[in-house]
Design a protein around this motif. Structure first.
Motif, PDB file in Angstrom:
ATOM      1  N   THR A   7      -0.613 -15.230   5.957  1.00 53.25           N
ATOM      2  CA  THR A   7      -1.588 -15.782   5.003  1.00 53.25           C
ATOM      3  C   THR A   7      -1.236 -17.186   4.559  1.00 53.25           C
ATOM      4  OG1 THR A   7      -0.486 -14.806   3.076  1.00 53.25           O
ATOM      5  CG2 THR A   7      -2.179 -13.477   4.157  1.00 53.25           C
ATOM      6  N   THR A   8       0.039 -17.593   4.712  1.00 49.46           N
ATOM      7  CA  THR A   8       0.467 -18.928   4.265  1.00 49.46           C
ATOM      8  C   THR A   8       1.131 -19.743   5.365  1.00 49.46           C
ATOM      9  OG1 THR A   8       2.653 -18.148   3.585  1.00 49.46           O
ATOM     10  CG2 THR A   8       0.873 -18.075   1.913  1.00 49.46           C
TER      11      THR A   8
ATOM     12  N   CYS B  59      -4.325 -12.223   8.877  1.00 51.87           N
ATOM     13  CA  CYS B  59      -4.712 -13.068   7.740  1.00 51.87           C
ATOM     14  C   CYS B  59      -6.082 -12.651   7.213  1.00 51.87           C
ATOM     15  CB  CYS B  59      -4.705 -14.530   8.159  1.00 51.87           C
ATOM     16  SG  CYS B  59      -5.120 -15.662   6.832  1.00 51.87           S
ATOM     17  N   LYS B  60      -7.009 -12.410   8.124  1.00 50.37           N
ATOM     18  CA  LYS B  60      -8.358 -11.980   7.713  1.00 50.37           C
ATOM     19  C   LYS B  60      -8.318 -10.609   7.040  1.00 50.37           C
ATOM     20  CE  LYS B  60     -10.838 -14.763  11.039  1.00 50.37           C
ATOM     21  NZ  LYS B  60     -11.647 -14.822  12.227  1.00 50.37           N
TER      22      LYS B  60
ATOM     23  N   ALA C  18      -5.789  -9.353   5.366  1.00 49.23           N
ATOM     24  CA  ALA C  18      -5.186  -9.552   4.041  1.00 49.23           C
ATOM     25  C   ALA C  18      -6.231 -10.070   3.052  1.00 49.23           C
ATOM     26  CB  ALA C  18      -4.015 -10.522   4.132  1.00 49.23           C
ATOM     27  N   GLU C  19      -7.048 -11.013   3.500  1.00 46.70           N
ATOM     28  CA  GLU C  19      -8.096 -11.565   2.623  1.00 46.70           C
ATOM     29  C   GLU C  19      -9.154 -10.505   2.307  1.00 46.70           C
ATOM     30  OE1 GLU C  19      -9.606 -15.031   4.609  1.00 46.70           O
ATOM     31  OE2 GLU C  19      -7.705 -16.109   4.375  1.00 46.70           O
ATOM     32  N   LYS C  20      -9.596  -9.793   3.315  1.00 48.85           N
ATOM     33  CA  LYS C  20     -10.645  -8.784   3.139  1.00 48.85           C
ATOM     34  C   LYS C  20     -10.216  -7.686   2.165  1.00 48.85           C
ATOM     35  CE  LYS C  20     -12.883  -5.076   5.701  1.00 48.85           C
ATOM     36  NZ  LYS C  20     -12.718  -4.243   6.877  1.00 48.85           N
TER      37      LYS C  20
ATOM     38  N   ASP D  10      -7.825  -7.985  -0.154  1.00 46.17           N
ATOM     39  CA  ASP D  10      -7.217  -8.549  -1.373  1.00 46.17           C
ATOM     40  C   ASP D  10      -5.734  -8.231  -1.496  1.00 46.17           C
ATOM     41  OD1 ASP D  10      -9.647  -9.731  -2.292  1.00 46.17           O
ATOM     42  OD2 ASP D  10     -10.275  -7.786  -3.098  1.00 46.17           O
ATOM     43  N   TYR D  11      -4.986  -8.366  -0.385  1.00 48.41           N
ATOM     44  CA  TYR D  11      -3.543  -8.158  -0.448  1.00 48.41           C
ATOM     45  C   TYR D  11      -2.953  -9.177  -1.413  1.00 48.41           C
ATOM     46  CZ  TYR D  11      -3.599  -5.209   3.805  1.00 48.41           C
ATOM     47  OH  TYR D  11      -3.824  -4.223   4.743  1.00 48.41           O
ATOM     48  N   THR D  12      -2.153  -8.701  -2.325  1.00 50.16           N
ATOM     49  CA  THR D  12      -1.493  -9.566  -3.293  1.00 50.16           C
ATOM     50  C   THR D  12      -0.012  -9.711  -2.933  1.00 50.16           C
ATOM     51  OG1 THR D  12      -1.143  -7.627  -4.692  1.00 50.16           O
ATOM     52  CG2 THR D  12      -3.087  -8.988  -5.157  1.00 50.16           C
TER      53      THR D  12
END
Length: 184
Positions: free
Chosen positions: A24-25, A93-94, A96-98, A100-102
């Motif tokens: 994600t980063t 990554c998608k 994680a976004e979908k 809402d992984y924190t």
């Protein structure tokens, strides 16, 4: 769905260290980076496994509930992306976004980290205490796709609650069940 149980890494094992890319980063992330003051949860998951898809919402709830109390969380995917491209870093990554992984979602391209943790299935959960010793490994709770048992995160939550209460985490623990890690 092939049902594979956790291998159940021995309790009191020192947390295997790692340095993996957070999808994600794009940052290199280590165990020390994700470590919590009270303990650290390491989860082996992937994008396509129906068992992981089933628990995604609850793992986010558990992370959100316990992160503020002093626990660190990290998810790792170790699947062979040549045979299973749906588990590749871009799609991680998608995912994680979908969902809402924190927490960081790391890619274990060599599968060395999965082997160090003796991870065998997705999802697979490991809880280390404040000194990085394994106190819990196994299932999130008794819910599985289609069994009608509600998601609660009870097994993992009880282990973290024991740490917060300065109590010993019971050694009797149930293995997780899910899709086998897709080895190269």
């Amino acid at each position: 769905m092939a049902l594979t149980p956790s291998a159940m890494l021995p309790l009191n094992t020192k947390a295997p260290q790692f340095e993996l890319i957070d999808t994600t980063t794009d940052d290199l992330t280590t165990f020390q980076d994700v470590k919590g003051k009270l303990g650290t949860v390491v989860m082996f998951i992937c994008n396509h496994c129906p068992f992981v898809i089933h628990v995604n919402e609850e793992i986010v709830r558990v992370a959100n509930d316990y992160r503020v109390l002093g626990f660190g969380f990290v998810a790792i995917s170790s699947n062979d992306v040549e045979k299973y491209p749906q588990d590749g870093p871009e799609l991680m990554c998608k995912t994680a976004e979908k969902n809402d992984y924190t927490f960081p979602y790391l890619y274990d391209s060599t599968q060395e980290v999965a082997r160090a943790y003796d991870a065998t299935c997705t999802p697979d959960f490991y809880l280390f205490d404040s000194e990085d010793y394994l106190v819990y490994r196994g299932q999130l709770d008794d819910s599985r796709p289609g069994n009608g048992i509600p998601l609660t995160g009870r097994s993992l939550r009880e282990a973290m609650d024991a740490i917060m209460g300065n109590k010993k985490v019971p050694a009797s623990q149930k293995p997780s069940m899910g899709c086998g890690i897709k080895w190269k």
